[in-house]
Motif scaffolding. Structure first.
Motif, PDB file in Angstrom:
ATOM      1  N   ILE A 179      55.512 -17.147   1.626  1.00  9.77           N
ATOM      2  CA  ILE A 179      53.920 -17.164   0.993  1.00  9.77           C
ATOM      3  C   ILE A 179      52.637 -18.194   1.116  1.00  9.77           C
ATOM      4  O   ILE A 179      53.301 -19.861   1.361  1.00  9.77           O
ATOM      5  CB  ILE A 179      54.050 -16.870  -0.090  1.00  9.77           C
ATOM      6  N   SER A 180      52.053 -18.409   2.218  1.00 11.75           N
ATOM      7  CA  SER A 180      51.438 -19.383   2.490  1.00 11.75           C
ATOM      8  C   SER A 180      50.515 -20.074   1.714  1.00 11.75           C
ATOM      9  O   SER A 180      50.930 -20.073   0.791  1.00 11.75           O
ATOM     10  CB  SER A 180      50.423 -19.046   3.099  1.00 11.75           C
ATOM     11  N   SER A 212      48.312 -15.125  -2.071  1.00 14.39           N
ATOM     12  CA  SER A 212      49.518 -15.233  -2.591  1.00 14.39           C
ATOM     13  C   SER A 212      50.066 -13.795  -2.264  1.00 14.39           C
ATOM     14  O   SER A 212      49.267 -12.775  -1.180  1.00 14.39           O
ATOM     15  CB  SER A 212      48.316 -14.282  -4.160  1.00 14.39           C
ATOM     16  N   ASP A 213      50.555 -13.505  -2.770  1.00 14.07           N
ATOM     17  CA  ASP A 213      51.782 -12.435  -3.441  1.00 14.07           C
ATOM     18  C   ASP A 213      51.517 -11.323  -3.889  1.00 14.07           C
ATOM     19  O   ASP A 213      51.973 -11.605  -5.021  1.00 14.07           O
ATOM     20  CB  ASP A 213      53.226 -12.739  -2.324  1.00 14.07           C
ATOM     21  N   HIS A 217      50.525 -16.483  -7.160  1.00 16.75           N
ATOM     22  CA  HIS A 217      49.807 -17.621  -5.960  1.00 16.75           C
ATOM     23  C   HIS A 217      50.588 -18.677  -5.427  1.00 16.75           C
ATOM     24  O   HIS A 217      51.063 -18.781  -6.188  1.00 16.75           O
ATOM     25  CB  HIS A 217      48.443 -17.987  -6.411  1.00 16.75           C
ATOM     26  N   ASN A 218      50.208 -19.527  -3.938  1.00 22.28           N
ATOM     27  CA  ASN A 218      50.729 -20.751  -3.722  1.00 22.28           C
ATOM     28  C   ASN A 218      49.796 -21.949  -3.861  1.00 22.28           C
ATOM     29  O   ASN A 218      49.212 -21.590  -2.955  1.00 22.28           O
ATOM     30  CB  ASN A 218      52.011 -20.441  -2.683  1.00 22.28           C
ATOM     31  N   ARG A 219      50.097 -22.661  -4.962  1.00 22.39           N
ATOM     32  CA  ARG A 219      49.158 -22.983  -5.130  1.00 22.39           C
ATOM     33  C   ARG A 219      49.300 -25.081  -5.367  1.00 22.39           C
ATOM     34  O   ARG A 219      49.315 -25.595  -5.437  1.00 22.39           O
ATOM     35  CB  ARG A 219      48.541 -23.161  -6.539  1.00 22.39           C
ATOM     36  N   GLY A 220      50.543 -25.383  -4.130  1.00 28.96           N
ATOM     37  CA  GLY A 220      51.043 -26.410  -3.673  1.00 28.96           C
ATOM     38  C   GLY A 220      50.817 -26.686  -2.318  1.00 28.96           C
ATOM     39  O   GLY A 220      49.662 -26.484  -2.135  1.00 28.96           O
ATOM     40  N   THR A 221      51.872 -27.862  -2.166  1.00 29.78           N
ATOM     41  CA  THR A 221      50.781 -28.254  -0.716  1.00 29.78           C
ATOM     42  C   THR A 221      52.208 -27.767   0.541  1.00 29.78           C
ATOM     43  O   THR A 221      51.555 -28.519   1.613  1.00 29.78           O
ATOM     44  CB  THR A 221      51.275 -30.060  -0.571  1.00 29.78           C
ATOM     45  N   ASP A 222      52.647 -26.727   0.823  1.00 28.18           N
ATOM     46  CA  ASP A 222      53.306 -26.373   1.848  1.00 28.18           C
ATOM     47  C   ASP A 222      53.955 -24.850   1.448  1.00 28.18           C
ATOM     48  O   ASP A 222      54.332 -24.376   0.146  1.00 28.18           O
ATOM     49  CB  ASP A 222      55.177 -26.671   1.857  1.00 28.18           C
ATOM     50  N   ASP A 241      51.572 -12.656   2.641  1.00 28.60           N
ATOM     51  CA  ASP A 241      50.368 -13.053   2.427  1.00 28.60           C
ATOM     52  C   ASP A 241      49.919 -11.768   2.189  1.00 28.60           C
ATOM     53  O   ASP A 241      49.137 -11.840   3.390  1.00 28.60           O
ATOM     54  CB  ASP A 241      49.824 -13.678   3.307  1.00 28.60           C
ATOM     55  N   SER A 242      49.638 -11.352   0.831  1.00 28.17           N
ATOM     56  CA  SER A 242      48.432  -9.754   0.759  1.00 28.17           C
ATOM     57  C   SER A 242      46.926 -10.242   0.719  1.00 28.17           C
ATOM     58  O   SER A 242      46.740  -9.633   1.197  1.00 28.17           O
ATOM     59  CB  SER A 242      49.137  -8.887  -0.455  1.00 28.17           C
ATOM     60  N   GLN A 243      47.167 -11.470  -0.315  1.00 26.45           N
ATOM     61  CA  GLN A 243      45.590 -12.083   0.369  1.00 26.45           C
ATOM     62  C   GLN A 243      45.240 -13.405   0.445  1.00 26.45           C
ATOM     63  O   GLN A 243      46.675 -13.706  -0.030  1.00 26.45           O
ATOM     64  CB  GLN A 243      44.854 -11.428  -1.408  1.00 26.45           C
TER      65      GLN A 243
END
Length: 543
Positions: free
Chosen positions: A468-469, A473-474, A391-396, A447-449
């Motif tokens: 990854i937005s 998540s990838d 997961h990408n839980r960041g701000t960018d 972006d898988s999901q």
């Protein structure tokens, strides 16, 4: 069905190529019969212990593509040349291209090989490096600690002039920055990513002092200068009572040091760091060298620093620390539950793993078997498969740092590699010794999901943008090639299984402490279990 391509250790040479080779040998005075196949030498360095690596094969000296070039590869080179000590690995033709011909690419050594040609690589002449800007190099040791070997030959260039450290000269003019943060110019020794790893191979005088959390460092202030705006530029230090500002050597400068700098200045986080004269400052006075931070420090002075207020000499006059600060960054977080519940064992014939072998996803014994046995494709390997959801839980957005035009096309799997190593997997025993490992080349970041209400931005179709937005998540399912660790040679016992994403810190993140998942692992011939997976910080020594 997609055809599977086998790599061999042979390379066919056409008659015109053979004639050109003979001409080159005649012109340069090389005699194939006097040089052992697989011999190596260093060229383009200032001394005989450094330079671009050339290897001899089929009567021709050729360079090595820097794709995947690492410290372990440099260790084998230095050992083959007779230098057993500390070393550096360089990329991007740091010492020059060496040769227009590339013999090797994607070399992967374990470090215990005695010769470079005994390491794993796709095959002689199989390289997609072009233009002479991707040659691998090494720096083995300083000549004061190890005499030069008698078996190597080296072409040297005069060393740069030494600047008077006590002089205070005018600042260099600023240089415009590209949108992709491509630092440096056409001279490859000004590239920001040319040094792979630094283990402090340079001699330090006994008169020098290393200061960390010292009262002597109190009162020093820092700033950024030479950039387009205040959040970017070369790092400068002001010493109380001394006229003018001093630059910082970029010899060991990296993303963790940049993080501390941006934090101290109140500019957020480091997005990109530079270790060249991209922001100027070549002729400035310098007092900081070999800066090493953990990323947790509040001030740059809290890091381990080689300090000399009278001045230090950088490895190169163009080695200047710089940083680009930002308020937003991605933050990768692995899904612990998916990892723990998906782990299982599977046995495969090597015939079905040939594409994976091209990406160096099996243990070294599999490649030794391929060289020694005609029936190697019928051999069986046992792999521990598992799924990983990142997961990408960041701000960018998380984006590969390599520009799109430099992505590698993998013909066997029919996809692009936008990062050479996106994740690293390993198994350690109870004493912390690594007993098995694997790696995942990021063949596609997409972006898988995504969370509800979030649209997908990145995909893998064609030559689309990868990444990854935020809040996406990838997902790498267990059935994908290389989503495993080869445990064929692993003895039954209790171990620790680890997954580390973004292991080389190539892409800046808000937090690197949540990139590592550690699990308890039990393995026997009849039972296998992965449990108690947790997210925790990675030790200071990265993989």
């Amino acid at each position: 069905m997609m055809a599977r391509k086998q790599w061999s250790g042979e390379v066919s040479v056409s008659l015109p190529t053979f004639i050109v080779t003979l001409v080159l040998l005649s012109v340069n005075g090389y005699h194939a019969e006097a040089i052992e196949d697989g011999s190596i030498r260093l060229v383009g360095g200032r001394s005989d212990f450094e330079g671009t690596v050339l290897i001899y094969h089929m009567g021709l000296w050729g360079a090595i593509c820097d794709k995947g070039w690492s410290r372990k590869d440099a260790h084998v080179v230095c050992k083959q040349l007779g230098y057993p000590g500390k070393h550096l690995a360089f990329k991007k033709s740091f010492f020059g291209k060496g040769s227009a011909w590339m013999w090797m690419s994607r070399v992967r050594c374990y470090g215990n090989e005695k010769r470079l040609d005994k390491c794993r690589f796709p095959g002689w002449g199989r390289s997609n490096c072009y233009g002479g800007r991707s040659s691998a190099g090494v720096r083995c040791m300083t000549p004061s600690t190890t005499p030069p070997p008698t078996t190597s030959t080296t072409t040297t260039t005069p060393p740069p002039k030494t600047l008077n450290p006590n002089s205070l000269l005018a600042d260099e003019p600023a240089v415009n920055m590209t949108e992709q943060f491509e630092v440096g110019n056409d001279d490859s020794d000004n590239q920001a990513e040319n040094v792979v790893e630094d283990e402090g191979s340079l001699n330090i005088s006994a008169m020098d002092t290393y200061l960390a959390n010292s009262t002597e460092s109190e009162g020093r202030t820092i700033r950024l200068n030479g950039g387009r705006f205040k959040q970017e530029g070369r790092v400068e230090v002001k010493v109380p009572g001394r006229l003018g500002w001093s630059a910082v050597c970029g010899d060991t400068w990296g993303i963790l040091e940049g993080m501390v700098t941006c934090k101290q200045l109140g500019y957020g986080y480091a997005k990109v760091t530079t270790s060249t004269s991209f922001y100027g400052g070549e002729r400035m006075h310098k007092i900081y060298k070999h800066v090493k931070c953990t990323g947790k420090e509040e001030r740059l002075d809290d890091c381990d620093i080689h300090v000399k207020e009278n001045g230090v000499a950088c490895n190169y006059t163009t080695s200047i620390a710089g940083v680009f600060c930002t308020k937003k960054l991605p933050d990768l977080v692995p899904n612990v539950t998916v990892l723990e519940t998906s782990a299982h064992l599977r046995d495969h014939h090597l015939y079905y793993l040939q594409c994976a072998m091209e990406e160096n996803c099996l243990a070294s014994s599999a490649y030794a078997l391929r060289k020694s046995s005609r029936d190697w494709v019928q051999s069986v390997r046992r792999v521990m498969r598992f799924s990983s959801v990142i997961h990408n839980r960041g701000t960018d957005d998380f984006r590969p740092i390599i520009p799109k035009e430099r992505w590698d096309w993998h013909e066997c799997h029919m996809h692009y590699h936008s990062m050479e190593v996106f994740a690293h997997y390993d198994i350690t025993d109870l004493l912390g010794n690594k007993v098995a490992e694997g790696h995942k080349a990021s063949f596609c970041l997409e972006d898988s999901q995504c969370d509800p209400g979030k649209d997908k931005k990145f995909q893998c179709k064609g030559f689309a943008d990868q990444g990854i937005s935020v809040n996406c998540s990838d997902n790498y399912l267990a059935e994908i090639d290389c989503q495993w660790i080869d445990i064929t040679d692993l003895s039954p016992g209790t171990y620790t299984f680890r997954v580390l994403v973004n292991p080389e810190l190539r892409v800046a993140e808000l937090n690197f402490d949540n990139n590592l998942v550690s699990c308890d692992m039990f393995y026997s011939l009849y039972k296998f279990k992965v449990e108690n997976c947790t997210i925790g910080p990675e030790p200071l020594s990265r993989i």
